[in-house]
Design a protein around this motif. Structure first.
Motif, mmCIF file in Angstrom:
data_model
loop_
_atom_site.group_PDB
_atom_site.id
_atom_site.type_symbol
_atom_site.label_atom_id
_atom_site.label_comp_id
_atom_site.label_asym_id
_atom_site.label_seq_id
_atom_site.Cartn_x
_atom_site.Cartn_y
_atom_site.Cartn_z
ATOM 1 N N HIS A 101 0.825 -1.211 0.000
ATOM 2 C CA HIS A 101 0.000 0.000 0.000
ATOM 3 C C HIS A 101 0.857 1.258 0.000
ATOM 4 N N LEU A 102 2.043 1.110 0.561
ATOM 5 C CA LEU A 102 3.044 2.164 0.412
ATOM 6 C C LEU A 102 4.187 1.513 -0.359
ATOM 7 N N SER A 103 4.731 2.223 -1.281
ATOM 8 C CA SER A 103 5.725 1.613 -2.159
ATOM 9 C C SER A 103 7.038 1.314 -1.448
ATOM 10 N N SER A 104 7.718 0.277 -1.939
ATOM 11 C CA SER A 104 9.053 -0.030 -1.394
ATOM 12 C C SER A 104 10.069 1.027 -1.837
ATOM 13 N N GLN A 105 9.631 1.947 -2.712
ATOM 14 C CA GLN A 105 10.508 3.015 -3.214
ATOM 15 C C GLN A 105 10.368 4.307 -2.406
ATOM 16 N N ARG A 106 9.482 4.275 -1.392
ATOM 17 C CA ARG A 106 9.188 5.476 -0.596
ATOM 18 C C ARG A 106 10.424 6.233 -0.120
ATOM 19 N N LEU A 107 11.285 5.478 0.532
ATOM 20 C CA LEU A 107 12.452 6.085 1.147
ATOM 21 C C LEU A 107 13.430 6.568 0.086
ATOM 22 N N LYS A 108 13.514 5.808 -0.977
ATOM 23 C CA LYS A 108 14.421 6.167 -2.064
ATOM 24 C C LYS A 108 14.073 7.556 -2.603
ATOM 25 N N GLY A 109 12.794 7.769 -2.846
ATOM 26 C CA GLY A 109 12.342 9.071 -3.339
ATOM 27 C C GLY A 109 12.596 10.164 -2.318
ATOM 28 N N ALA A 110 12.360 9.817 -1.040
ATOM 29 C CA ALA A 110 12.538 10.815 0.023
ATOM 30 C C ALA A 110 13.999 11.247 0.105
ATOM 31 N N PHE A 129 12.551 -8.380 8.969
ATOM 32 C CA PHE A 129 12.667 -8.574 7.523
ATOM 33 C C PHE A 129 11.564 -7.863 6.779
ATOM 34 N N GLY A 130 10.849 -6.985 7.480
ATOM 35 C CA GLY A 130 9.625 -6.434 6.914
ATOM 36 C C GLY A 130 9.829 -5.317 5.915
ATOM 37 N N GLY A 131 8.754 -4.555 5.728
ATOM 38 C CA GLY A 131 8.741 -3.497 4.727
ATOM 39 C C GLY A 131 9.730 -2.378 5.007
ATOM 40 N N ILE A 132 10.041 -2.122 6.274
ATOM 41 C CA ILE A 132 10.947 -1.011 6.582
ATOM 42 C C ILE A 132 12.374 -1.318 6.127
ATOM 43 N N PRO A 133 12.956 -2.459 6.544
ATOM 44 C CA PRO A 133 14.301 -2.761 6.026
ATOM 45 C C PRO A 133 14.330 -2.911 4.508
ATOM 46 N N VAL A 134 13.277 -3.441 3.912
ATOM 47 C CA VAL A 134 13.257 -3.588 2.451
ATOM 48 C C VAL A 134 13.257 -2.204 1.785
ATOM 49 N N ASN A 135 12.521 -1.255 2.370
ATOM 50 C CA ASN A 135 12.560 0.128 1.869
ATOM 51 C C ASN A 135 13.974 0.694 1.968
ATOM 52 N N ALA A 136 14.636 0.399 3.077
ATOM 53 C CA ALA A 136 16.000 0.910 3.276
ATOM 54 C C ALA A 136 16.948 0.289 2.248
ATOM 55 N N LEU A 137 16.822 -1.009 2.021
ATOM 56 C CA LEU A 137 17.713 -1.684 1.058
ATOM 57 C C LEU A 137 17.421 -1.213 -0.368
ATOM 58 N N THR A 138 16.189 -0.852 -0.627
ATOM 59 C CA THR A 138 15.832 -0.345 -1.952
ATOM 60 C C THR A 138 16.424 1.044 -2.190
#
Ligand SMILES: Nc1ncnc2c1ncn2[C@@H]1O[C@H](COP(=O)(O)OP(=O)(O)OP(=O)(O)O)[C@@H](O)[C@H]1O
Ligand SMILES: [Mg+2]
Length: 259
Positions: A101-110, A129-138
């Motif tokens: 619902h929130l993209s894994s690219q969120r942090l990347k754009g920020a 292993f959830g969405g937060i670390p995956v956002n960070a790795l992305t």
């Protein structure tokens, strides 16, 4: 700008301690550094003497996909180090980040929104292993994986390496492991030495040709590090002559290529 995620799904391995003290070292070396506290425990935030920010810190950044100036606070312990504070509310976003619902690219754009301002962005990840670390790795260019010199370290390592490779394949082809950081090393314990040898054998030493996989620097176990965190200070400020502080200075130098 270098964007580094500090990640390991295993808890208590030294992620936050590394984020705080490496951030402090980089700032001392005149590198403009932003530390994003992605952990709902917000230990990096309190460890730098900053109040948690329920709405305007990491929570807002993940929700809106932009880092506004109101989200950035200055570390009370190091003028050149800036922090996007965490709060328990960040946990409420985990599921939305995981289910898409929130993209894994969120942090990347920020992070792209501050790309002209900082030399380094460090992200302190929660132990999951959830969405937060995956956002960070992305969003990251590279990853530092702290591991404790304990027997089961290897087991956890293969899991995080698998996740990194998955993100690399699916979303972030340039992602690489900057290095595995051995932490809480006690040279009076034979098994600590054995773990170091095993990790170096398996992943290659810093001197091996090609990519550095295991940092030369090993962070010693030092009571000053835990004392410092109970005072809400980086060990570098608490006691710069301590073995823990010296370990992190060496790491900073290694990462900056000064060694
Ligand atoms: N080199 C060290 N010597 C002694 N104690 C240490 C050292 N590094 C970290 N610690 C202590 O170990 C505990 C865990 O460290 P830290 O919070 O950095 O780990 P973490 O991986 O961020 O944990 P979590 O997964 O819960 O976020 C803390 O109490 C910290 O003060
Ligand atoms: Mg932590």
């Amino acid at each position: 700008m270098k964007i580094i995620a500090i990640a390991n799904q295993k808890g208590g391995v030294g992620k936050t301690t590394t984020a705080i003290n490496l951030g402090y070292c980089l700032a001392l070396a005149n590198k403009n550094t932003l530390l994003i506290d992605l952990d709902p425990q917000a230990n990096a935030t309190s460890g730098l003497g900053i109040a948690q920010d329920k709405f305007y810190g990491t929570y807002q950044v993940l929700l809106e996909g932009i880092i506004k100036s109101e989200s950035i606070k200055q570390s009370t312990h190091c003028p050149g180090l800036f922090v996007v504070p965490g709060s328990p509310l960040v946990a409420s976003l985990e599921q939305r980040l995981t289910t898409g619902h929130l993209s894994s690219q969120r942090l990347k754009g920020a992070i792209a929104s501050v790309s002209n301002t900082y030399d380094f962005v460090l992200m302190d990840c929660p132990p999951s292993f959830g969405g937060i670390p995956v956002n960070a790795l992305t969003a990251a260019n590279s990853v530092i994986i702290p591991i404790q010199c304990e027997y089961f370290a290897m087991e956890g390592l293969s899991q995080i390496v698998r996740i990194i490779n998955k993100v690399k394949t699916e979303a972030n082809p340039g992602l690489f492991i900057d290095g595995i950081l051995l932490t809480m090393y006690d040279n009076s314990l034979q098994y600590n030495k054995e773990v170091v040898e095993e990790i170096r054998r398996h992943f290659g030493s810093a001197d091996a040709s090609g990519q550095t996989k295991v940092y030369k620097t090993i962070i010693p176990r030092d009571v000053a590090v835990s004392e410092a965190s109970s005072f809400g200070k980086p060990v570098l400020e608490y006691d710069i002559t301590s073995r823990g502080a010296i370990g992190y200075i060496e790491l900073g130098r290694e990462i900056l290529g000064y060694n």
